[in-house]
Write a protein that holds these residues in place. Structure first.
Motif, PDB file in Angstrom:
ATOM      1  N   VAL A  29       0.857  -1.179   0.000  1.00 41.35           N
ATOM      2  CA  VAL A  29       0.000   0.000   0.000  1.00 41.35           C
ATOM      3  C   VAL A  29       0.899   1.236   0.000  1.00 41.35           C
ATOM      4  CG1 VAL A  29      -1.761   1.266   1.294  1.00 41.35           C
ATOM      5  CG2 VAL A  29      -1.769  -1.228   1.315  1.00 41.35           C
ATOM      6  N   LYS A  30       0.684   2.141  -0.938  1.00 38.83           N
ATOM      7  CA  LYS A  30       1.442   3.393  -0.981  1.00 38.83           C
ATOM      8  C   LYS A  30       0.862   4.364   0.043  1.00 38.83           C
ATOM      9  CE  LYS A  30       4.664   3.438  -4.122  1.00 38.83           C
ATOM     10  NZ  LYS A  30       6.047   3.618  -3.719  1.00 38.83           N
ATOM     11  N   LEU A  31       1.737   5.007   0.795  1.00 43.65           N
ATOM     12  CA  LEU A  31       1.327   6.001   1.786  1.00 43.65           C
ATOM     13  C   LEU A  31       1.517   7.385   1.150  1.00 43.65           C
ATOM     14  CD1 LEU A  31       3.043   4.403   4.900  1.00 43.65           C
ATOM     15  CD2 LEU A  31       0.663   4.171   4.186  1.00 43.65           C
ATOM     16  N   SER A  33       1.315  11.237   0.035  1.00 49.55           N
ATOM     17  CA  SER A  33       1.151  12.532   0.686  1.00 49.55           C
ATOM     18  C   SER A  33       0.769  13.555  -0.377  1.00 49.55           C
ATOM     19  CB  SER A  33       2.431  12.953   1.402  1.00 49.55           C
ATOM     20  OG  SER A  33       3.466  13.174   0.467  1.00 49.55           O
ATOM     21  N   THR A  34      -0.024  14.531   0.001  1.00 51.71           N
ATOM     22  CA  THR A  34      -0.507  15.533  -0.947  1.00 51.71           C
ATOM     23  C   THR A  34       0.644  16.293  -1.586  1.00 51.71           C
ATOM     24  OG1 THR A  34      -2.496  15.771   0.379  1.00 51.71           O
ATOM     25  CG2 THR A  34      -2.048  17.512  -1.202  1.00 51.71           C
ATOM     26  N   GLY A  35       1.627  16.689  -0.784  1.00 48.33           N
ATOM     27  CA  GLY A  35       2.752  17.462  -1.316  1.00 48.33           C
ATOM     28  C   GLY A  35       3.512  16.709  -2.382  1.00 48.33           C
ATOM     29  N   MET A  36       3.796  15.443  -2.109  1.00 51.19           N
ATOM     30  CA  MET A  36       4.534  14.637  -3.091  1.00 51.19           C
ATOM     31  C   MET A  36       3.716  14.433  -4.368  1.00 51.19           C
ATOM     32  SD  MET A  36       7.548  13.940  -1.897  1.00 51.19           S
ATOM     33  CE  MET A  36       8.247  12.358  -2.326  1.00 51.19           C
ATOM     34  N   GLU A  37       2.410  14.265  -4.223  1.00 49.29           N
ATOM     35  CA  GLU A  37       1.555  14.092  -5.399  1.00 49.29           C
ATOM     36  C   GLU A  37       1.523  15.373  -6.241  1.00 49.29           C
ATOM     37  OE1 GLU A  37       0.024  11.397  -6.637  1.00 49.29           O
ATOM     38  OE2 GLU A  37       0.859  10.171  -5.026  1.00 49.29           O
ATOM     39  N   LEU A  38       1.433  16.540  -5.577  1.00 44.37           N
ATOM     40  CA  LEU A  38       1.398  17.809  -6.306  1.00 44.37           C
ATOM     41  C   LEU A  38       2.692  18.055  -7.079  1.00 44.37           C
ATOM     42  CD1 LEU A  38      -0.375  20.152  -3.745  1.00 44.37           C
ATOM     43  CD2 LEU A  38      -1.259  19.370  -5.941  1.00 44.37           C
ATOM     44  N   LEU A  39       3.804  17.605  -6.509  1.00 44.02           N
ATOM     45  CA  LEU A  39       5.103  17.775  -7.167  1.00 44.02           C
ATOM     46  C   LEU A  39       5.429  16.646  -8.136  1.00 44.02           C
ATOM     47  CD1 LEU A  39       7.122  18.981  -4.057  1.00 44.02           C
ATOM     48  CD2 LEU A  39       6.299  20.379  -5.964  1.00 44.02           C
ATOM     49  N   LYS A  40       4.467  15.758  -8.355  1.00 40.34           N
ATOM     50  CA  LYS A  40       4.625  14.619  -9.270  1.00 40.34           C
ATOM     51  C   LYS A  40       5.686  13.622  -8.789  1.00 40.34           C
ATOM     52  CE  LYS A  40       2.081  16.452 -12.719  1.00 40.34           C
ATOM     53  NZ  LYS A  40       0.736  16.612 -12.349  1.00 40.34           N
ATOM     54  N   PHE A  41       5.861  13.533  -7.458  1.00 42.12           N
ATOM     55  CA  PHE A  41       6.795  12.571  -6.872  1.00 42.12           C
ATOM     56  C   PHE A  41       6.058  11.485  -6.097  1.00 42.12           C
ATOM     57  CE2 PHE A  41       9.793  16.162  -7.359  1.00 42.12           C
ATOM     58  CZ  PHE A  41      10.783  15.500  -8.046  1.00 42.12           C
ATOM     59  N   GLY A  42       4.820  11.198  -6.471  1.00 43.65           N
ATOM     60  CA  GLY A  42       4.039  10.174  -5.783  1.00 43.65           C
ATOM     61  C   GLY A  42       4.722   8.818  -5.773  1.00 43.65           C
ATOM     62  N   ALA A  44       7.673   8.221  -5.173  1.00 45.07           N
ATOM     63  CA  ALA A  44       8.706   8.167  -4.133  1.00 45.07           C
ATOM     64  C   ALA A  44       8.128   8.038  -2.721  1.00 45.07           C
ATOM     65  CB  ALA A  44       9.586   9.412  -4.219  1.00 45.07           C
ATOM     66  N   ASN A  45       6.813   8.045  -2.597  1.00 37.28           N
ATOM     67  CA  ASN A  45       6.205   7.920  -1.277  1.00 37.28           C
ATOM     68  C   ASN A  45       6.547   6.575  -0.641  1.00 37.28           C
ATOM     69  OD1 ASN A  45       4.614  10.276  -0.570  1.00 37.28           O
ATOM     70  ND2 ASN A  45       3.424   9.807  -2.399  1.00 37.28           N
ATOM     71  N   GLU A  46       6.549   6.565   0.683  1.00 39.47           N
ATOM     72  CA  GLU A  46       6.800   5.333   1.429  1.00 39.47           C
ATOM     73  C   GLU A  46       5.651   4.349   1.200  1.00 39.47           C
ATOM     74  OE1 GLU A  46       7.740   3.986   6.026  1.00 39.47           O
ATOM     75  OE2 GLU A  46       7.326   6.072   5.578  1.00 39.47           O
ATOM     76  N   SER A  47       5.937   3.071   1.333  1.00 36.50           N
ATOM     77  CA  SER A  47       4.881   2.070   1.229  1.00 36.50           C
ATOM     78  C   SER A  47       4.804   1.272   2.517  1.00 36.50           C
ATOM     79  CB  SER A  47       5.110   1.151   0.029  1.00 36.50           C
ATOM     80  OG  SER A  47       6.309   0.449   0.182  1.00 36.50           O
ATOM     81  N   ALA A  48       3.691   0.599   2.692  1.00 40.48           N
ATOM     82  CA  ALA A  48       3.453  -0.220   3.874  1.00 40.48           C
ATOM     83  C   ALA A  48       2.927  -1.571   3.431  1.00 40.48           C
ATOM     84  CB  ALA A  48       2.440   0.459   4.796  1.00 40.48           C
ATOM     85  N   THR A  49       2.965  -2.535   4.340  1.00 44.15           N
ATOM     86  CA  THR A  49       2.351  -3.828   4.085  1.00 44.15           C
ATOM     87  C   THR A  49       0.910  -3.760   4.585  1.00 44.15           C
ATOM     88  OG1 THR A  49       4.443  -4.984   4.341  1.00 44.15           O
ATOM     89  CG2 THR A  49       2.443  -6.303   4.569  1.00 44.15           C
ATOM     90  N   GLY A  50      -0.022  -4.013   3.702  1.00 43.95           N
ATOM     91  CA  GLY A  50      -1.427  -4.048   4.093  1.00 43.95           C
ATOM     92  C   GLY A  50      -1.845  -5.493   4.327  1.00 43.95           C
TER      93      GLY A  50
END
Length: 77
Positions: A29-31, A33-42, A44-50
């Motif tokens: 599961v990708k965690l 963040s709004t800031g990273m998505e706005l900068l088109k760096f989605g 690079a967001n951290e992921s978790a085990t769901g």
């Protein structure tokens, strides 16, 4: 179809906080963040085990990298 797993962190076996079941479906599961998505760096967001409870469907998220998943054999379900 997904196969059930059991999960543990160290010596602690994970059970569902809602129904106390111990079988799960797992997925990354990708965690986001709004800031990273706005900068088109989605990407690079951290992921978790769901872990999705096999019994009730409650979703548990673990960012802990020490989580271990164990396949469940057909006779154990």
């Amino acid at each position: 179809m997904a196969k059930p797993v059991r999960a543990a962190i160290g010596d602690n076996w994970i059970t569902c906080v809602f129904c106390k079941g111990d079988l799960f479906r797992d997925r990354e599961v990708k965690l986001n963040s709004t800031g990273m998505e706005l900068l088109k760096f989605g990407w690079a967001n951290e992921s978790a085990t769901g872990l999705i409870c096999w019994n009730c469907g409650f979703v548990h998220l673990f960012a802990n990298r020490d989580i271990e998943l164990y396949k469940v054999k057909k006779g154990e379900i």
